[in-house]
Design an enzyme around this catalytic site. Structure first.
Site, mmCIF file in Angstrom:
data_model
loop_
_atom_site.group_PDB
_atom_site.id
_atom_site.type_symbol
_atom_site.label_atom_id
_atom_site.label_comp_id
_atom_site.label_asym_id
_atom_site.label_seq_id
_atom_site.Cartn_x
_atom_site.Cartn_y
_atom_site.Cartn_z
ATOM 1 C CB SER A 147 37.371 8.146 19.222
ATOM 2 O OG SER A 147 39.214 8.215 19.402
ATOM 3 C CB THR A 166 33.722 8.145 15.210
ATOM 4 O OG1 THR A 166 34.629 7.337 16.135
ATOM 5 C CG2 THR A 166 34.255 9.574 15.071
ATOM 6 C CE1 TYR A 167 35.722 6.273 21.665
ATOM 7 C CE2 TYR A 167 34.606 5.197 19.789
ATOM 8 C CZ TYR A 167 35.625 5.413 20.701
ATOM 9 O OH TYR A 167 36.578 4.519 20.982
ATOM 10 N N GLY A 179 41.903 5.324 14.348
ATOM 11 C CA GLY A 179 41.583 4.170 13.874
ATOM 12 C C GLY A 179 41.198 3.935 12.444
ATOM 13 N N GLY A 180 39.860 3.281 12.203
ATOM 14 C CA GLY A 180 39.382 3.273 10.967
ATOM 15 C C GLY A 180 39.156 4.630 10.156
ATOM 16 C CB ALA A 181 37.774 7.675 11.812
#
Length: 145
Positions: free
Chosen positions: A26, A58-59, A74-76
Protein backbone atom coordinates in the site's frame (compact mmCIF):
# COMPACT_ATOMS: atom_id res chain seq x y z
CA UNK A 1 -20.23 1.90 -27.22
CA UNK A 2 -18.73 0.16 -24.21
CA UNK A 3 -16.71 1.30 -21.23
CA UNK A 4 -13.76 3.63 -20.90
CA UNK A 5 -11.36 4.24 -18.00
CA UNK A 6 -11.00 7.91 -17.15
CA UNK A 7 -8.80 9.52 -14.54
CA UNK A 8 -10.94 10.82 -11.68
CA UNK A 9 -8.41 11.78 -8.99
CA UNK A 10 -4.80 12.91 -8.98
CA UNK A 11 -2.27 14.04 -6.38
CA UNK A 12 0.39 15.84 -8.41
CA UNK A 13 4.02 16.26 -7.30
CA UNK A 14 3.42 15.09 -3.73
CA UNK A 15 6.60 14.53 -1.75
CA UNK A 16 7.44 11.20 -0.08
CA UNK A 17 7.73 11.81 3.67
CA UNK A 18 8.69 8.25 4.65
CA UNK A 19 9.15 4.82 3.04
CA UNK A 20 8.27 1.78 5.18
CA UNK A 21 9.46 -1.50 3.67
CA UNK A 22 8.29 -3.46 6.74
CA UNK A 23 4.60 -2.68 6.22
CA UNK A 24 2.49 -5.03 4.10
CA UNK A 25 1.87 -3.21 0.80
CA UNK A 26 0.00 0.00 0.00
CA UNK A 27 0.70 3.72 0.25
CA UNK A 28 -0.35 5.70 3.32
CA UNK A 29 -1.72 9.17 2.52
CA UNK A 30 -3.07 12.01 4.67
CA UNK A 31 -6.89 11.49 4.53
CA UNK A 32 -7.45 15.23 4.05
CA UNK A 33 -5.62 14.94 0.72
CA UNK A 34 -7.61 11.82 -0.17
CA UNK A 35 -10.91 13.56 0.51
CA UNK A 36 -9.98 16.64 -1.53
CA UNK A 37 -9.65 14.56 -4.71
CA UNK A 38 -12.17 11.81 -3.91
CA UNK A 39 -9.82 8.86 -3.35
CA UNK A 40 -11.09 6.10 -1.07
CA UNK A 41 -9.17 3.84 1.30
CA UNK A 42 -8.27 0.57 -0.46
CA UNK A 43 -8.72 2.19 -3.89
CA UNK A 44 -6.16 1.12 -6.48
CA UNK A 45 -3.80 3.86 -7.60
CA UNK A 46 -1.06 4.17 -10.18
CA UNK A 47 2.06 6.00 -9.07
CA UNK A 48 4.84 7.61 -11.07
CA UNK A 49 8.03 8.53 -9.24
CA UNK A 50 9.23 11.73 -10.91
CA UNK A 51 12.59 11.46 -9.15
CA UNK A 52 13.66 8.10 -10.63
CA UNK A 53 11.11 7.09 -13.27
CA UNK A 54 9.65 4.12 -11.37
CA UNK A 55 6.00 3.42 -12.08
CA UNK A 56 3.87 1.06 -9.99
CA UNK A 57 0.37 0.27 -8.75
CA UNK A 58 -0.79 -0.24 -5.19
CA UNK A 59 -3.75 0.66 -2.98
CA UNK A 60 -4.45 3.55 -0.61
CA UNK A 61 -4.49 3.52 3.19
CA UNK A 62 -5.45 6.63 5.16
CA UNK A 63 -2.81 8.06 7.48
CA UNK A 64 -3.16 10.69 10.17
CA UNK A 65 -5.29 13.71 9.22
CA UNK A 66 -3.36 16.92 8.50
CA UNK A 67 -0.01 15.08 8.67
CA UNK A 68 0.73 15.66 4.96
CA UNK A 69 2.01 12.07 5.02
CA UNK A 70 2.94 10.26 1.80
CA UNK A 71 4.43 6.88 2.76
CA UNK A 72 4.92 4.04 0.27
CA UNK A 73 4.85 0.71 2.12
CA UNK A 74 6.15 -2.80 1.48
CA UNK A 75 7.65 -3.35 -1.96
CA UNK A 76 6.64 0.16 -3.05
CA UNK A 77 9.01 1.51 -0.38
CA UNK A 78 11.90 0.04 -2.37
CA UNK A 79 10.91 2.23 -5.35
CA UNK A 80 10.85 5.52 -3.41
CA UNK A 81 12.77 7.41 -0.79
CA UNK A 82 11.91 10.45 1.33
CA UNK A 83 12.03 13.59 -0.78
CA UNK A 84 11.00 11.88 -4.04
CA UNK A 85 8.17 13.60 -5.92
CA UNK A 86 5.24 11.42 -7.01
CA UNK A 87 2.14 11.61 -9.17
CA UNK A 88 -0.63 9.44 -7.70
CA UNK A 89 -3.74 8.92 -9.78
CA UNK A 90 -6.82 6.73 -9.99
CA UNK A 91 -9.23 5.83 -12.74
CA UNK A 92 -12.89 4.96 -12.79
CA UNK A 93 -14.72 2.83 -15.31
CA UNK A 94 -17.30 4.94 -17.15
CA UNK A 95 -19.86 4.22 -19.82
CA UNK A 96 -18.52 5.94 -22.94
CA UNK A 97 -21.99 6.97 -24.14
CA UNK A 98 -22.79 8.50 -20.74
CA UNK A 99 -19.53 10.48 -20.78
CA UNK A 100 -20.40 11.84 -24.23
CA UNK A 101 -23.87 12.81 -22.96
CA UNK A 102 -23.18 13.99 -19.40
CA UNK A 103 -19.45 14.68 -19.28
CA UNK A 104 -16.87 13.77 -16.66
CA UNK A 105 -14.93 15.54 -13.92
CA UNK A 106 -11.53 14.80 -12.37
CA UNK A 107 -9.97 16.51 -9.34
CA UNK A 108 -6.26 17.36 -9.30
CA UNK A 109 -4.39 18.54 -6.20
CA UNK A 110 -0.92 20.01 -6.80
CA UNK A 111 1.48 20.34 -3.87
CA UNK A 112 4.83 21.87 -3.02
CA UNK A 113 7.75 20.00 -1.39
CA UNK A 114 5.99 20.26 2.02
CA UNK A 115 2.81 18.68 0.59
CA UNK A 116 0.92 21.94 1.01
CA UNK A 117 -1.67 22.64 -1.67
CA UNK A 118 -0.47 25.14 -4.27
CA UNK A 119 -3.11 24.50 -6.96
CA UNK A 120 -6.40 22.65 -7.27
CA UNK A 121 -7.91 21.86 -10.66
CA UNK A 122 -11.17 20.48 -11.93
CA UNK A 123 -10.46 18.83 -15.26
CA UNK A 124 -13.70 18.38 -17.13
CA UNK A 125 -15.05 16.79 -20.26
CA UNK A 126 -18.02 18.87 -21.39
CA UNK A 127 -20.39 17.30 -23.94
CA UNK A 128 -20.76 19.04 -27.29
CA UNK A 129 -22.33 18.06 -30.62
CA UNK A 130 -19.28 16.34 -32.09
CA UNK A 131 -17.77 14.85 -28.90
CA UNK A 132 -16.45 16.51 -25.76
CA UNK A 133 -14.47 19.61 -24.90
CA UNK A 134 -11.64 19.38 -22.34
CA UNK A 135 -11.50 22.19 -19.79
CA UNK A 136 -8.82 22.59 -17.11
CA UNK A 137 -10.24 24.89 -14.43
CA UNK A 138 -8.06 26.18 -11.62
CA UNK A 139 -10.15 26.58 -8.49
CA UNK A 140 -8.38 29.26 -6.47
CA UNK A 141 -11.19 29.32 -3.89
CA UNK A 142 -10.40 25.67 -3.11
CA UNK A 143 -6.77 26.44 -2.20
CA UNK A 144 -6.18 27.08 1.52
CA UNK A 145 -4.58 30.51 2.09
Amino acid sequence: MGSIRLMHAKLHRVCVTEANVNYVGSITIDPVMLERVGLLPLEEVDIINLSNGNRFSTYVLPGQAHSKEICPNGGAALLCQPGDRLIIFAYELCDRREVLQKGHQAKVLVTNESNETVDFYLQELIPKEDGVKFINNICSEAIPH
